[in-house]
Design a protein around this motif. Structure first.
Motif, PDB file in Angstrom:
ATOM      1  N   ASP A 144       0.871  -1.186   0.000  1.00 35.11           N
ATOM      2  CA  ASP A 144       0.000   0.000   0.000  1.00 35.11           C
ATOM      3  C   ASP A 144       0.900   1.224   0.000  1.00 35.11           C
ATOM      4  O   ASP A 144       2.122   1.115   0.074  1.00 35.11           O
ATOM      5  N   SER A 145       0.291   2.369  -0.065  1.00 32.47           N
ATOM      6  CA  SER A 145       1.073   3.604  -0.219  1.00 32.47           C
ATOM      7  C   SER A 145       1.971   3.918   0.968  1.00 32.47           C
ATOM      8  O   SER A 145       2.923   4.705   0.842  1.00 32.47           O
ATOM      9  N   SER A 146       1.698   3.303   2.124  1.00 33.37           N
ATOM     10  CA  SER A 146       2.504   3.589   3.313  1.00 33.37           C
ATOM     11  C   SER A 146       3.808   2.782   3.363  1.00 33.37           C
ATOM     12  O   SER A 146       4.682   3.049   4.182  1.00 33.37           O
ATOM     13  N   VAL A 147       3.944   1.800   2.465  1.00 28.19           N
ATOM     14  CA  VAL A 147       5.166   0.982   2.420  1.00 28.19           C
ATOM     15  C   VAL A 147       6.340   1.853   1.963  1.00 28.19           C
ATOM     16  O   VAL A 147       6.222   2.603   0.985  1.00 28.19           O
ATOM     17  N   THR A 148       7.447   1.755   2.669  1.00 25.72           N
ATOM     18  CA  THR A 148       8.636   2.550   2.316  1.00 25.72           C
ATOM     19  C   THR A 148       9.716   1.704   1.642  1.00 25.72           C
ATOM     20  O   THR A 148      10.508   2.210   0.854  1.00 25.72           O
ATOM     21  N   HIS A 149       9.770   0.397   1.997  1.00 24.41           N
ATOM     22  CA  HIS A 149      10.823  -0.463   1.472  1.00 24.41           C
ATOM     23  C   HIS A 149      10.257  -1.824   1.051  1.00 24.41           C
ATOM     24  O   HIS A 149       9.421  -2.387   1.764  1.00 24.41           O
ATOM     25  N   VAL A 150      10.741  -2.314  -0.071  1.00 24.26           N
ATOM     26  CA  VAL A 150      10.517  -3.712  -0.448  1.00 24.26           C
ATOM     27  C   VAL A 150      11.865  -4.410  -0.361  1.00 24.26           C
ATOM     28  O   VAL A 150      12.827  -4.018  -1.037  1.00 24.26           O
TER      29      VAL A 150
END
Length: 447
Positions: free
Chosen positions: A392-398
């Motif tokens: 979702d848009s709140s994810v900062t890192h994969v």
């Protein structure tokens, strides 16, 4: 922490020996030694009272039955029974009585044959805790191999390491060297860069122990290299011969309160019961045999004729963390000093590392493996990150091992950070969020 070398049977007084034990286990504080003497004086007063009681009963018994006198004396003797707080071999350290069987925890590194009962260990830990806190100190337990140094058998040295034999330092003044040939042990040892500065500065904040899975002879030789003047460790050198569990390390043989102990070690599984006290160290692989031991096929630091940085290496990094922990424990927290727990301080500081990061993993866990049970998921949470399974848009890192997966491509498209698992591991060792661009993900695989 050193004890007399005599057996208590040769002491002028078993009580005096017990006082000496207290004073020796203490960190040299005269005030604590006085406390130990006060405790013994209390015991002597109690015994005097029992003796006086016996005398009174004796006078009264002159006009009564002999059996009554016998009962009174037996009751008085029962009051004066020794609790046998510890032993040397089969002899009580307090009263000198020979004991039917050995019991208690062995503290052979303090004195050969010394055993202490749980109540005595608790008493000594409480005394030590008061003394340490008064001097603004905590306890620090240090592993040897791959943490403070690296050793190799001479027979395991590669041809590319032969040059080292001509570069070893003198054993006559080890304080100025870092590479030592121990011919009598058929071994070469390399001290980790920055270790001498680390020990000097850490000793001002901590009472330090060595704890190694090596044998006692090896542990003592390494202690001589690290602490030739015996100013940091004294007799606090624990080997596998002193442990109470095979292939495990435990704080049961450390005379420090668990709430005030930190551990530096490169092997997490060695401390299964004390992970909350542990600061995991990046392993020091100087010799080729060390790399091979852990399955690495790359060249070692010695083969590359290189070494860790003095100023930016693992020990320099961890010293900064230790200073943070010490400062928060003594100068930031506002609750009662004796109620503070260094494990909670450790958690708080560790969680600052990746605070504000939200992570989704891609092709990191085996299929159908419970994600929240994976060590990298737990590592990320311990570092303060939030972990999720959905994007979702709140994810900062994969965090991914394959740049071609759907989640990896999403990260690139949404301008999120796409990093390899090494980014997490580096943050864990260095206690600082690392530049994401240093941990790119290979994108050559097809989905």
């Amino acid at each position: 922490m050193s004890l007399v070398t005599e057996s208590p049977v040769h002491s002028s007084s078993s009580d005096d020996f017990a006082a000496y034990l207290d004073a020796s286990l203490d960190s040299g504080s005269s005030e604590e030694a006085e406390d130990a003497n006060d405790d013994l004086e209390t015991q002597r007063i109690k015994r005097c009272k029992v003796e006086k009681s016996e005398n009174v009963e004796e006078v009264q018994g002159s006009t009564s039955q002999t059996s009554s006198l016998k009962q009174t004396v037996e009751a008085s003797v029962e009051k004066d029974l020794c609790t046998h707080p510890g032993s040397f071999g089969d002899m009580c350290i307090l009263c000198g009585q020979r004991l039917a069987e050995e019991s208690g925890v062995t503290f052979g590194y303090i004195h050969k044959g010394l055993r202490l009962q749980n109540d005595e260990i608790t008493r000594l830990r409480n005394t030590d805790m008061k003394n340490l806190l008064r001097h603004k100190k905590l306890c620090l337990v240090l592993d040897l191999d791959h943490t403070l140094l690296n050793s190799t058998q001479l027979m395991h040295m590669t041809s590319e390491e032969e040059y080292l034999k001509a570069q070893t330092d003198s054993l006559k003044d080890v304080s100025k060297g870092s590479l030592f040939m121990l011919d009598f042990m058929h071994m070469m040892t390399k001290l980790r860069p920055f270790v001498r500065t680390f020990l000097k500065e850490a000793s001002e904040m901590f009472e330090m122990y060595i704890y190694t899975m090596g044998d006692r002879a090896y542990a003592l030789e390494m202690a001589k290299l690290l602490d030739p003047q015996r100013e940091y460790f004294s007799d606090r050198v624990i080997s596998r011969d002193d442990g109470t569990h095979r292939h495990q390390k435990g704080l049961d043989v450390v005379l420090g309160q668990e709430s005030a102990v930190l551990i530096l070690d490169d092997t997490e599984n060695a401390w299964t019961k004390h992970k909350d006290n542990l600061i995991l160290m990046e392993r020091y692989h100087f010799f080729a045999s060390s790399c091979h031991q852990f399955g690495f096929s790359c060249k070692s630091l010695s083969e590359l004729k290189s070494d860790e940085s003095e100023t930016d290496g693992a020990l320099a990094t961890i010293l900064k963390v230790l200073k943070q922990i010490h400062n928060m424990f003594f100068d930031v927290l506002e609750d009662n000093l004796v109620d503070r727990d260094v494990r909670e301080v450790l958690k708080t500081i560790r969680k600052e590392t990746l605070k504000g990061c939200k992570i989704v993993f891609s092709r990191v866990f085996p299929t159908k493996f419970p994600a929240d049970n994976h060590h990298l998921w737990r590592m990320a949470e311990n570092l303060g990150a939030t972990c999720a399974t959905e994007l979702d848009s709140s994810v900062t890192h994969v965090v991914s091992t394959d740049g071609a997966t759907e989640k990896s491509r999403w990260a690139v498209k949404q301008n999120k950070f796409l990093v390899h698992t090494g980014w997490l591991e580096a943050a864990n060792y260095l206690w600082q969020k690392q530049p994401e661009e240093n941990f790119p993900v290979n994108q050559t695989k097809s989905q």
